[in-house]
Scaffold this motif. Structure first.
Motif, PDB file in Angstrom:
ATOM      1  N   VAL A 114       0.849  -1.197   0.000  1.00  0.00           N
ATOM      2  CA  VAL A 114       0.000   0.000   0.000  1.00  0.00           C
ATOM      3  C   VAL A 114       0.883   1.245   0.000  1.00  0.00           C
ATOM      4  O   VAL A 114       1.841   1.338   0.758  1.00  0.00           O
ATOM      5  N   SER A 115       0.559   2.168  -0.862  1.00  0.00           N
ATOM      6  CA  SER A 115       1.256   3.448  -0.888  1.00  0.00           C
ATOM      7  C   SER A 115       0.274   4.545  -0.531  1.00  0.00           C
ATOM      8  O   SER A 115      -0.788   4.666  -1.133  1.00  0.00           O
ATOM      9  N   THR A 116       0.626   5.333   0.485  1.00  0.00           N
ATOM     10  CA  THR A 116      -0.216   6.487   0.838  1.00  0.00           C
ATOM     11  C   THR A 116       0.682   7.701   0.912  1.00  0.00           C
ATOM     12  O   THR A 116       1.882   7.598   1.135  1.00  0.00           O
ATOM     13  N   GLY A 117       0.114   8.855   0.705  1.00  0.00           N
ATOM     14  CA  GLY A 117       0.828  10.082   1.031  1.00  0.00           C
ATOM     15  C   GLY A 117       1.906  10.498   0.055  1.00  0.00           C
ATOM     16  O   GLY A 117       2.784  11.264   0.418  1.00  0.00           O
ATOM     17  N   ASP A 118       1.878  10.004  -1.183  1.00  0.00           N
ATOM     18  CA  ASP A 118       2.865  10.425  -2.176  1.00  0.00           C
ATOM     19  C   ASP A 118       2.105  10.864  -3.419  1.00  0.00           C
ATOM     20  O   ASP A 118       1.458  10.052  -4.093  1.00  0.00           O
ATOM     21  N   THR A 119       2.192  12.154  -3.739  1.00  0.00           N
ATOM     22  CA  THR A 119       1.396  12.661  -4.860  1.00  0.00           C
ATOM     23  C   THR A 119       1.862  12.096  -6.195  1.00  0.00           C
ATOM     24  O   THR A 119       1.146  12.203  -7.187  1.00  0.00           O
ATOM     25  N   ALA A 120       3.076  11.510  -6.224  1.00  0.00           N
ATOM     26  CA  ALA A 120       3.520  10.867  -7.464  1.00  0.00           C
ATOM     27  C   ALA A 120       2.831   9.518  -7.660  1.00  0.00           C
ATOM     28  O   ALA A 120       2.805   8.968  -8.761  1.00  0.00           O
ATOM     29  N   GLN A 121       2.289   8.970  -6.605  1.00  0.00           N
ATOM     30  CA  GLN A 121       1.622   7.666  -6.687  1.00  0.00           C
ATOM     31  C   GLN A 121       0.126   7.811  -6.980  1.00  0.00           C
ATOM     32  O   GLN A 121      -0.465   6.970  -7.642  1.00  0.00           O
ATOM     33  N   PHE A 122      -0.465   8.853  -6.420  1.00  0.00           N
ATOM     34  CA  PHE A 122      -1.889   9.072  -6.676  1.00  0.00           C
ATOM     35  C   PHE A 122      -2.150  10.559  -6.572  1.00  0.00           C
ATOM     36  O   PHE A 122      -1.689  11.220  -5.654  1.00  0.00           O
ATOM     37  N   SER A 123      -2.889  11.079  -7.523  1.00  0.00           N
ATOM     38  CA  SER A 123      -2.921  12.525  -7.714  1.00  0.00           C
ATOM     39  C   SER A 123      -4.183  13.192  -7.198  1.00  0.00           C
ATOM     40  O   SER A 123      -4.279  14.406  -7.179  1.00  0.00           O
ATOM     41  N   TRP A 124      -5.178  12.415  -6.782  1.00  0.00           N
ATOM     42  CA  TRP A 124      -6.472  12.994  -6.405  1.00  0.00           C
ATOM     43  C   TRP A 124      -6.828  12.624  -4.980  1.00  0.00           C
ATOM     44  O   TRP A 124      -6.616  11.489  -4.546  1.00  0.00           O
TER      45      TRP A 124
END
Lengths: 292, 777
Positions: B522-532
């Motif tokens: 799980v990836s949270t908190g990285d705008t490069a991983q999810f933008s919205w």
């Protein structure tokens, strides 16, 4: 919360340490366990120009029997070592009873007996215990040594009889007289906090069961350890029943002049002093009676 | 399914790195050539700035730059209003937010005035000591009522008064109800300030890559995407040029939401301007004054009841301390207005507040976010009413519960998400009954409690209830992808600060894909991983992001079953996903690995079917129409030393209903952590200001957090009343532990001193305050 710039020395011997203190005088501050000094430096409340680190002076640490029933403790002895010493438990039970109340184990692992006494924080436990036990402070400087009685050592808030070129090297605890009981009480908001009020009691009984001597020393109620001299005297020559102890504790709470702060008013401190003195005297008498 | 993951007590995926000290926090970012920042902050609560002399500081060795407000040029701007005022008729809201560095005037102790950038934090702090500020001190606004008096000093001169907001909400006709009442209970109650005190203070590291023309910011924020969007706009960059990473965060609790703190917008600006990475880590002294606070309110409240204990109505008029500025709008006092209602039928309700500007640190949501105050008022009024009416306090509560057939239940009062607060589902009696049984209410009163009292012990028992609005919009999104390696990636936009997202979100995905937990990253908190997305706050991670993740996982599951159906030549309905394989139901040896399906879905040669998307991947979004309401009961047995007034908790029980539980282990942790903060709030933690606006206890020596020795073992029971709003029936759980602890302590203490006439109408307490109350009762 970073300290201001300072020079840092690690002397390899007591003589070297004393030479550094003589050289730098008021600019220097000895570093023992650092549990008070280092936070004060990080807050920039203390900005010593020179730190003389005593932690390599192994000769200053140790717990030894002294004569008939007494005890000598090196100034750099860690509080945790004192807490765990069977010799201390046997020869200075008041000290053993008090140590667990000082902050937390992590702090006692670093904090030293001498450091606490030389710092003389008005809320600290050890100065009160030293005064209650008539401890003697062995003090060295480059060209001499002197011994200072506890009653002459603690002069005021964060102030002792130590001169800037002197080091406290050893504390001597004389044996208690026969039929003596001791007890320690403190009230802190959380375990390990500085106490709102604390109290060390010592009672000696005569052969006939009456009080021949007593001692009540408070902390967190003034400029350092505060002895309630008159209140202790009221017990002498008396049979130590609940009423006498309550009266003495009540007198003690009127004899002190505690400060107000955000955690307790002077009146609440007085109230606590009376409660804790009564509890401490009661236990001290119980212990002394058991020795008769 | 081989094993059910959803609902299982699974150990946390993230704990091995956290417990062995290998998790990356902001302060673990070390970059070549990095510079360090310290701030000169106001020593006064309220003063005009006559002059600031930075010449000596600028000349100090190792100092690279020193900035005042004047040096910021056009970049100096008041921070954005994060939450607009609510759509309540007649509501007044006066927006005043702070520029990055104070100019002309300082409005609270700790307000930043000068930024020093140096080769090390030590040198930066040395230079801060050389900044010379000439202040012209003004009287400080500290007390709320004095602050609204005509004679008061003004926090914002242009406003002409100190009222930040005035909101009145009404349901029914309280005055008419009051006229019919047999009993009216009327009191004044106080709830004082506290701070969240996260273990990790705030921190920001920024790096400008001049070749790639991109900015990377590591920020201890709960909401990296809004911060990315805001920074891009402020710095004149495209959003794609800015990457905000919220790595492991050592506790957020609200004050780390998208605040656009001065430090948060200045550090990236300085990194771009100086062409070197810049780091600022807040120290604990700064944290006490510069991170937002919460909790200061004064309530004049009353409750009207019939003789048999039916609540006819409640009126509550309160002052809310918003501090020197109001960037977070009215979320906190709105939560107070709404949460007061609790699990009870309150037919007539008038609630009115004035938010007051004071010369103190800004107030924004902190775990509970105003809910505590409302619950305090309601539960205290109920206890007083029970005493007045001679009723059992629990029976009084039971008589007023909203019946289970009345849901969804519209309270007709506007909530922080600007909809009328509507409880999606609820069933309160089972929770009360379970808490009563677990604490042993009757047995203790008759047995152990009676025995201890006979021995002269001062012991008391209490039980209180609460409802917590959770899981509000606007929305969150997620992407779920099965790699050809068989590993599953899950990305969402919210930040994580210890909630166990790496585990609970993996459970949601594993449940749908039949993949073991250890293969789900799980990836949270990285705008490069999810933008919205919006962020982690208001107990919404599991509800909103969790539901988006569920939807994305279902899409991937359906695609995997379709592809497997084609490969295995069976109907997709006959394919099930188990242990990393798609297999034929009833014939498990006919199977194909998910990894193989992922590979086939992304072929190197040949044509992918028209309209088909490559890969085993899907993105989904979820925006709830309204919040999901959790609820519960806390119960307590405590003992007081009647001479020193110190407390010992004998037993603490929480019965909690947040719908379907994803992971009971994580939920228990959330509840325990919340109770610990609640106990701090009830008996230990209080920010004490003097009349000049100086904070008196800005260190952990004098601001007392409860330690492991002060927080008891907590017995936790669960009920599961599902939310109809989302497919898994979940509700939020982040704040419940902290919310009702204050009135619970008051109730149990009054019980302990029974017969003494003791009334406790304030929080926090202390042995000193308790002594005063008992001796004056």
């Amino acid at each position: 919360m970073k300290p201001a710039p300072f020079e840092y020395y690690v002397p390899r011997s007591l003589d070297e340490a004393l030479a550094l203190l003589a050289e730098h005088g008021y600019d220097a501050k000895p570093l023992a366990g650092g549990q008070s000094l280092v936070p004060a430096m990080n807050f920039r409340l203390a900005q010593p120009a020179v730190l003389v680190d005593l932690n390599n002076l192994a000769d200053l640490a140790g717990i030894m029997a002294d004569g008939e029933g007494g005890l000598r403790i090196g100034a750099m002895t860690r509080q945790r070592a004192v807490e765990r010493s069977p010799l201390v438990a046997q020869r200075a039970p008041l000290l053993a009873e008090t140590l667990p109340y000082i902050a937390h184990p992590q702090i006692r692992n670093r904090g030293t007996v001498g450091g606490s006494l030389a710092h003389n924080d008005p809320a600290a436990e050890l100065p009160a215990v030293a005064l209650a036990l008539d401890a003697r402070m062995r003090v060295r400087k480059q060209d001499g040594e002197r011994v200072v009685a506890a009653s002459d050592f603690f002069l005021g808030i964060f102030t002792t009889a130590l001169e800037p070129d002197e080091l406290l090297t050893e504390i001597v605890f004389p044996p208690l007289p026969p039929r003596s009981g001791v007890a320690f009480e403190e009230m802190a908001r959380r375990h390990g906090d500085y106490a709102l009020v604390g109290c060390a009691a010592r009672v000696t009984l005569a052969e006939n069961g009456k009080v021949s001597d007593s001692r009540l020393v408070f902390f967190s109620v003034g400029d350092g350890p505060v002895q309630a001299v008159a209140a202790a005297k009221t017990l002498r020559g008396q049979r130590p029943g609940p009423a006498a102890m309550r009266a003495s504790a009540e007198a003690a709470s009127q004899e002190i002049d505690p400060p107000s702060d955000i955690h307790a008013s002077a009146d609440f401190r007085r109230h606590l002093a009376q409660v804790l003195a009564r509890r401490a005297l009661t236990r001290a008498v119980d212990r002394a009676s058991a020795l008769r | 399914m081989a094993t059910r993951l959803f609902g299982a007590r699974v150990k946390r995926n993230e704990d091995p790195v956290l417990l062995t000290g290998r998790a990356q926090f902001v302060d673990d970012v070390h970059l070549a050539g990095m510079l360090h920042v310290a701030f000169k902050r106001s020593d006064y609560a309220h003063a005009r700035l006559v002059s600031i002399d930075i010449s000596e500081a600028r000349a100090m060795p190792g100092v690279v730059a020193v900035y005042t407000a004047a040096d910021l040029g056009d970049y100096w701007q008041p921070s954005p209003l994060l939450v607009p005022p609510p759509p309540v008729e007649g509501a007044v809201f006066n927006q005043r937010t702070a520029g990055q560095l104070a100019r002309d005037k300082v409005r609270y102790v700790g307000e930043p005035m000068v930024m020093v950038v140096a080769e090390s934090r030590y040198l930066a702090e040395d230079a801060v000591e050389k900044v010379m500020v000439d202040y012209d001190p003004l009287p400080a606004v500290v007390d709320l009522e004095a602050g609204v008096a005509d004679t008061s000093s003004l926090v914002h001169d242009d406003l002409g008064h100190n009222i930040a907001a005035h909101v009145v909400q009404r349901k029914g006709d309280y005055e008419a109800a009051r006229a019919r009442a047999d009993v009216v209970i009327s009191r004044r109650m106080h709830y004082d300030r506290g701070t969240a005190a996260p273990m990790e203070t705030r921190g920001v590291v920024a790096q400008w890559d001049a070749l790639a023309r991109s900015l990377t910011v590591w920020d201890s924020t709960q909401a990296p995407i809004p911060i990315r969007n805001g920074l891009a706009a402020m710095l004149g960059l495209a959003e794609r040029q800015v990457r905000v990473i919220a790595p492991f965060i050592g506790g957020g609790f609200g004050p780390k939401i998208m605040m656009f703190y001065p430090e948060e917008t200045l550090i990236p600006w300085a990194a771009m301007r100086l062409g070197r990475p810049v780091k600022w880590i807040e120290d604990r002294q700064e944290n006490f004054v510069a991170m937002t606070h919460e909790r200061g309110q004064v309530h004049d409240c009353e409750m009207a009841l019939t003789r048999d204990g039916q609540i006819l109505g409640v009126r509550d008029i309160f002052f809310h301390d918003t501090g020197a500025y109001d960037p977070y709008g009215l979320t906190v006092p709105l939560n107070t207005q709404c949460t007061l209602l609790g699990p009870y039928v309150v037919p007539h309700y008038t609630t009115e507040f004035k938010a007051v500007f004071t010369n103190k640190t800004v107030v924004t949501p902190y775990r509970g976010a105003g809910r505590q105050h409302g619950v305090f008022v309601m539960e205290r009024l109920l206890d007083l009413a029970a005493r007045e009416l001679g009723l059992d306090p629990l029976e009084l509560r039971r008589r007023n519960f909203i019946p289970p057939d009345q849901f969804p239940y519209n309270n007709k009062i506007i909530f922080q998400d600007f909809t009328e607060l509507t409880y999606d589902s609820g069933d309160y009696e089972p929770v009360l009954d379970k808490a009563r049984a677990m604490i042993g209410w009757e047995a203790w009163q008759a047995g152990e409690g009676a025995r201890l009292r006979a021995e002269g012990k001062t012991v008391g028992i209490g039980l209180v209830m609460y409802v917590e609005g959770t899981g509000i919009g606007p929305y969150e999104g997620a992407r779920v992808q099965v790699e050809p390696t068989g590993k599953v990636n899950v990305a969402t936009g919210i930040g994580t600060q210890g909630q166990g997202h790496f585990t609970s979100f993996a459970q949601i995905v594993g449940e749908q894909l039949g993949v073991p937990m250890t293969n789900i990253y799980v990836s949270t908190g990285d705008t490069a991983q999810f933008s919205w997305g919006a962020g982690t706050f208001a107990s919404r991670g599991a509800v909103v992001a969790g539901t988006a993740i569920h939807h994305a996982a279902v899409k991937v599951r359906d695609k995997a079953r379709r592809l497997a159906g084609e490969a295995l030549e069976v109907a997709e309905e006959d394919v099930e996903l188990v242990d990393g394989f798609a297999q034929v139901r009833g014939a498990p040896t006919r199977r194909v690995a998910l990894a193989e399906l992922a590979r086939q879905a992304n072929p190197l040669r040949g044509a992918v079917r028209a309209d088909a998307e490559p890969g085993l991947e899907a993105t989904a979004y979820y925006g709830p129409e309204m919040g999901a309401t959790a609820f519960g009961a806390h119960a307590l047995i405590l003992e007081v030393d009647p001479e020193t007034f110190n407390l010992r908790v004998h037993k603490y029980v929480v019965v909690h209903d947040c719908g379907r539980v994803i992971n009971p282990l994580i939920l228990d942790g959330q509840v325990q952590g919340g109770v610990a903060q609640g106990i701090g709030n009830a008996f230990y933690e209080q920010l004490v200001y003097d009349e000049t606006g100086q904070l008196q206890n800005a260190s952990f020596m004098d601001y007392l957090l409860p330690t492991a020795l002060d927080v008891p073992r907590i017995d936790i029971g669960h009920e599961e009343t599902l939310s109809p709003l989302n497919p898994n029936g979940v509700k939020g759980a982040g704040e419940a532990g902290a919310i009702p602890v204050g009135p619970l302590f008051c109730q149990a203490l009054e019980d302990a001193f029974q017969g003494g006439g003791l009334e406790i109408l304030e929080i926090p307490l202390s042995p000193y305050r308790l002594w005063e109350l008992v001796t004056s009762a």
